[in-house]
Design a protein around this motif. Structure first.
Motif, PDB file in Angstrom:
ATOM      1  N   ARG A 152       0.840  -1.189   0.000  1.00  0.00           N
ATOM      2  CA  ARG A 152       0.000   0.000   0.000  1.00  0.00           C
ATOM      3  C   ARG A 152       0.885   1.253   0.000  1.00  0.00           C
ATOM      4  NH1 ARG A 152      -3.098  -0.450   5.312  1.00  0.00           N
ATOM      5  NH2 ARG A 152      -0.999  -1.069   5.980  1.00  0.00           N
ATOM      6  N   THR A 153       0.273   2.412   0.090  1.00  0.00           N
ATOM      7  CA  THR A 153       1.054   3.644   0.150  1.00  0.00           C
ATOM      8  C   THR A 153       1.775   3.737   1.499  1.00  0.00           C
ATOM      9  OG1 THR A 153      -0.713   4.973   1.134  1.00  0.00           O
ATOM     10  CG2 THR A 153      -0.668   4.804  -1.289  1.00  0.00           C
ATOM     11  N   PRO A 154       2.884   4.458   1.560  1.00  0.00           N
ATOM     12  CA  PRO A 154       3.580   4.628   2.849  1.00  0.00           C
ATOM     13  C   PRO A 154       2.694   5.273   3.907  1.00  0.00           C
ATOM     14  CG  PRO A 154       5.001   5.288   1.029  1.00  0.00           C
ATOM     15  CD  PRO A 154       3.640   5.040   0.440  1.00  0.00           C
ATOM     16  N   GLU A 155       1.783   6.148   3.489  1.00  0.00           N
ATOM     17  CA  GLU A 155       0.890   6.794   4.452  1.00  0.00           C
ATOM     18  C   GLU A 155      -0.057   5.779   5.095  1.00  0.00           C
ATOM     19  OE1 GLU A 155       2.610   9.597   1.686  1.00  0.00           O
ATOM     20  OE2 GLU A 155       1.374   7.805   1.297  1.00  0.00           O
ATOM     21  N   GLU A 156      -0.595   4.879   4.286  1.00  0.00           N
ATOM     22  CA  GLU A 156      -1.469   3.832   4.834  1.00  0.00           C
ATOM     23  C   GLU A 156      -0.686   2.917   5.767  1.00  0.00           C
ATOM     24  OE1 GLU A 156      -4.594   2.343   1.673  1.00  0.00           O
ATOM     25  OE2 GLU A 156      -2.752   2.938   0.642  1.00  0.00           O
ATOM     26  N   TYR A 157       0.523   2.563   5.347  1.00  0.00           N
ATOM     27  CA  TYR A 157       1.382   1.700   6.174  1.00  0.00           C
ATOM     28  C   TYR A 157       1.610   2.339   7.547  1.00  0.00           C
ATOM     29  CZ  TYR A 157       5.576  -0.883   7.637  1.00  0.00           C
ATOM     30  OH  TYR A 157       6.507  -1.634   8.325  1.00  0.00           O
TER      31      TYR A 157
ATOM     32  N   SER B  59      -7.970  -8.986   8.712  1.00  0.00           N
ATOM     33  CA  SER B  59      -9.001  -8.040   9.147  1.00  0.00           C
ATOM     34  C   SER B  59      -8.315  -6.741   9.543  1.00  0.00           C
ATOM     35  CB  SER B  59      -9.772  -8.599  10.347  1.00  0.00           C
ATOM     36  OG  SER B  59      -8.917  -8.690  11.480  1.00  0.00           O
ATOM     37  N   ALA B  60      -9.105  -5.727   9.798  1.00  0.00           N
ATOM     38  CA  ALA B  60      -8.546  -4.426  10.182  1.00  0.00           C
ATOM     39  C   ALA B  60      -7.671  -4.548  11.434  1.00  0.00           C
ATOM     40  CB  ALA B  60      -9.669  -3.429  10.408  1.00  0.00           C
ATOM     41  N   ALA B  61      -8.025  -5.473  12.314  1.00  0.00           N
ATOM     42  CA  ALA B  61      -7.268  -5.638  13.559  1.00  0.00           C
ATOM     43  C   ALA B  61      -5.843  -6.136  13.316  1.00  0.00           C
ATOM     44  CB  ALA B  61      -8.001  -6.608  14.478  1.00  0.00           C
ATOM     45  N   ASP B  62      -5.622  -6.794  12.168  1.00  0.00           N
ATOM     46  CA  ASP B  62      -4.284  -7.305  11.875  1.00  0.00           C
ATOM     47  C   ASP B  62      -3.299  -6.171  11.549  1.00  0.00           C
ATOM     48  OD1 ASP B  62      -4.704 -10.169  12.090  1.00  0.00           O
ATOM     49  OD2 ASP B  62      -5.972  -9.959  10.318  1.00  0.00           O
ATOM     50  N   PHE B  63      -3.821  -5.029  11.100  1.00  0.00           N
ATOM     51  CA  PHE B  63      -2.963  -3.895  10.765  1.00  0.00           C
ATOM     52  C   PHE B  63      -2.785  -3.044  12.024  1.00  0.00           C
ATOM     53  CE2 PHE B  63      -4.840  -5.441   6.893  1.00  0.00           C
ATOM     54  CZ  PHE B  63      -3.807  -5.376   5.971  1.00  0.00           C
ATOM     55  N   SER B  64      -2.100  -3.633  12.982  1.00  0.00           N
ATOM     56  CA  SER B  64      -2.137  -3.115  14.357  1.00  0.00           C
ATOM     57  C   SER B  64      -0.949  -2.243  14.724  1.00  0.00           C
ATOM     58  CB  SER B  64      -2.197  -4.299  15.333  1.00  0.00           C
ATOM     59  OG  SER B  64      -1.060  -5.139  15.148  1.00  0.00           O
ATOM     60  N   GLU B  65       0.098  -2.271  13.934  1.00  0.00           N
ATOM     61  CA  GLU B  65       1.330  -1.584  14.338  1.00  0.00           C
ATOM     62  C   GLU B  65       1.482  -0.267  13.587  1.00  0.00           C
ATOM     63  OE1 GLU B  65       6.010  -2.743  14.279  1.00  0.00           O
ATOM     64  OE2 GLU B  65       4.628  -4.114  15.292  1.00  0.00           O
ATOM     65  N   PRO B  66       1.452   0.863  14.279  1.00  0.00           N
ATOM     66  CA  PRO B  66       1.598   2.153  13.588  1.00  0.00           C
ATOM     67  C   PRO B  66       3.065   2.516  13.383  1.00  0.00           C
ATOM     68  CG  PRO B  66       1.210   2.520  15.912  1.00  0.00           C
ATOM     69  CD  PRO B  66       1.174   1.018  15.712  1.00  0.00           C
ATOM     70  N   GLY B  67       3.293   3.518  12.557  1.00  0.00           N
ATOM     71  CA  GLY B  67       4.646   4.046  12.388  1.00  0.00           C
ATOM     72  C   GLY B  67       5.298   3.618  11.094  1.00  0.00           C
ATOM     73  N   ASP B  68       6.413   4.277  10.779  1.00  0.00           N
ATOM     74  CA  ASP B  68       7.176   3.964   9.573  1.00  0.00           C
ATOM     75  C   ASP B  68       8.011   2.716   9.769  1.00  0.00           C
ATOM     76  OD1 ASP B  68       6.199   6.278   8.349  1.00  0.00           O
ATOM     77  OD2 ASP B  68       7.826   7.502   9.173  1.00  0.00           O
ATOM     78  N   TRP B  69       8.416   2.132   8.659  1.00  0.00           N
ATOM     79  CA  TRP B  69       9.295   0.963   8.710  1.00  0.00           C
ATOM     80  C   TRP B  69      10.673   1.364   9.207  1.00  0.00           C
ATOM     81  CZ3 TRP B  69      13.677  -0.368   5.580  1.00  0.00           C
ATOM     82  CH2 TRP B  69      14.153  -1.683   5.777  1.00  0.00           C
TER      83      TRP B  69
END
Length: 528
Positions: free
Chosen positions: A287-292, A354-364
């Motif tokens: 996805r885009t870096p912003e979404e990540y 699911s949405a819950a799997d995308f749980s970690e915020p921040g840049d790589w």
């Protein structure tokens, strides 16, 4: 390394043909690498080895083969990799000259596997295209046409087709229906040269969109060679899509991925792949870096899909490894995976999230080895020292960043060339090292201290801290202690390239298919 192992051209060729894992690494700077290298060589300069290798070659027992062109860099890289825990490191027999002498094909430029594959796609699929003059005529006539720029947004901003919209490659199938809702609208896809416009156009064709679609033949290079004006600083970009559009695009993308025999994995299957100590598995969020940054799957790396297809060698530097792609819409991962599968990668899309799997915020954050212990100083101390003679400041940022802005009096240097750099410098009472963040400077400091009795310090927080303090800056090539070989000048970038260089680049791209045939190791297949 106590005994230096070697691998021959024939050894490398056998592994490539057997689709086994291999990291063939060119440890020179990017410009000499781009002049000539084997097809599947990855460029990890000795200067930045510790900063990049853990992410790019994650498994410590990967078969790594290093080479240079007689500069002695590969042997040093081998010692450093062994110290970092890599256990299967060898040198290419005879280096680049040995490859050439054995009859190995050598390629010019960067990201060559992707570019050569793009030429093969156009040749086999007859990807539709329009010349620059034809597209200009459509725009002049105010025809029902939309121009979609498949490059990164920063590239689009530098130079683009007037009226074009930034839609980086993996976003095309997701967004085209809302950017060209009338099925009669002519869709034009462009990049700077050929590859991303070919792949982008063919992505839309493969996905079966109802619109007529064509690549801008030869991209902004073709536009410039036709004597037509480019726009600069445009801001048009794609926006959010409706749920209906997303669902339709996901269905189309899944069908394309299935035709390319992309594998499917769930979380359990991913865990099994990652637990296999004999294989390398990369996990990429396309996805885009912003979404990540808003939220991502833990341990995934942000690599937007269009760039992943274009620059696979730069992030997945182990040929023969497994790639797992992640998104939250079923479009970008499937479209990107469809191309990677055709490029010979074992690739899977991660399903069932699911949405819950995308749980970690921040840049790589790149995985890094332990950083050397260094003596640090603050910006106030450096500012005071620079008011009198005796302090020599070295900047290890990229040459482009240095030219843009640097601390007054800083000498630009390349870490791997420190012995030669020292010969260019004035007598010093002390050295101070910096880069953007001082991360690379910390590693360079240890190298420099081994070469001199003069005290060596690192600027805490790097040039970014100096800028944040509002201290003076200068620009330009004021003090170059090394040639600017850290980056290859791409003939399709910027706005001041000679026409001869642009035409020469196009001629080179046209010759890539013949080079693939002579090399014979690519493993590409183009599906309909």
């Amino acid at each position: 390394m106590s005994t230096v192992a070697t691998r021959s051209f024939q050894d490398i060729r056998r592994v490539l043909l057997a689709h086994e894992e291999l990291a063939l690494i060119d440890v020179r700077e990017e410009d000499p690498f781009a002049q000539e290298h084997p097809l599947f060589a990855a460029n990890i300069p000795l200067s930045k080895l510790e900063l990049e290798v853990f992410a790019r070659v994650p498994r410590r027992d990967t078969a790594i083969t290093l080479y240079d062109d007689g500069e002695g860099l590969a042997a040093l890289a081998g010692e450093r990799l062994s110290a970092l825990g890599y256990s299967d490191v060898a040198l290419l027999q005879g280096g680049l000259a040995g490859w050439r002498a054995a009859g190995g094909e050598l390629f010019r430029d960067v990201n060559v596997p992707s570019k050569a594959f793009g030429e093969l796609v156009e040749s086999e699929r007859h990807t539709p295209s329009l010349a620059a003059e034809q597209v200009q005529a459509l725009l002049d006539a105010k025809a029902d046409v939309v121009v979609l720029d498949a490059r990164r947004f920063d590239e689009y901003q530098t130079m683009s087709i007037p009226g074009g919209i930034s839609v980086p490659g993996a976003e095309l199938v997701l967004h085209v229906a809302e950017l060209a809702p009338n099925p009669a609208t002519q869709v034009i896809v462009n990049c700077a040269g050929r590859t991303r416009s070919i792949i982008g156009t063919q992505s839309l064709v493969n996905a079966g969109i109802p619109n007529p679609v064509a690549a801008l033949r030869n991209g902004t290079i073709g536009w410039t060679l036709a004597g037509q004006q480019l726009a600069h600083g445009q801001q048009r970009s794609f926006t959010h899509v409706s749920d209906t559009t997303r669902a339709s695009a996901a269905q189309r993308a899944r069908a394309v991925a299935d035709r390319a025999t992309v594998a499917r994995l769930d979380r359990e299957g991913l865990a099994a792949w990652q637990a296999d100590n004999h294989r390398t598995t990369y996990l990429f969020d396309v996805r885009t870096p912003e979404e990540y940054a808003q939220g991502h799957l833990p341990a995934s790396r942000s690599v937007p899909g269009g760039q992943l297809v274009q620059e696979t060698d730069h992030v997945a530097s182990v040929r023969g490894a497994r790639l797992v792609l992640v998104d939250d819409d079923g479009v970008r991962a499937n479209m990107s995976a469809s191309w990677l599968a055709q490029m010979g990668w074992q690739v899977a899309v991660l399903d069932g999230l699911s949405a819950a799997d995308f749980s970690e915020p921040g840049d790589w954050q790149a995985p890094l080895p332990e950083q050397p212990q260094v003596s640090e100083i603050g910006v106030d101390q450096l500012h005071a020292w620079l008011q009198a003679p005796g302090t020599v400041l070295l900047d290890f940022t990229t040459s482009a960043n240095y030219v843009k802005r640097h601390i007054p009096g800083a000498h630009w240097a390349i870490r791997a060339q420190l012995p030669q750099v020292l010969e260019q410098l004035p007598v010093a009472e002390r050295f101070v090292l910096t880069c953007g963040s001082s991360l690379l400077a910390r590693f360079a400091a240890a190298d420099l201290q081994a070469l001199t009795q003069t005290p060596v310090y690192v600027l805490e927080g790097g040039t970014a801290r100096w800028i944040a303090a509002g201290l003076p800056l200068e620009s330009g090539e004021t003090y170059l202690a090394a040639a600017r070989s850290d980056r290859y000048r791409r003939p399709y970038e910027g706005t001041d390239n000679p026409r001869e260089a642009m035409q020469g680049y196009l001629d080179w791209e046209f010759g890539l298919i013949a080079q693939l045939e002579r090399d014979g190791t690519h493993g590409f297949r183009v599906v309909s």
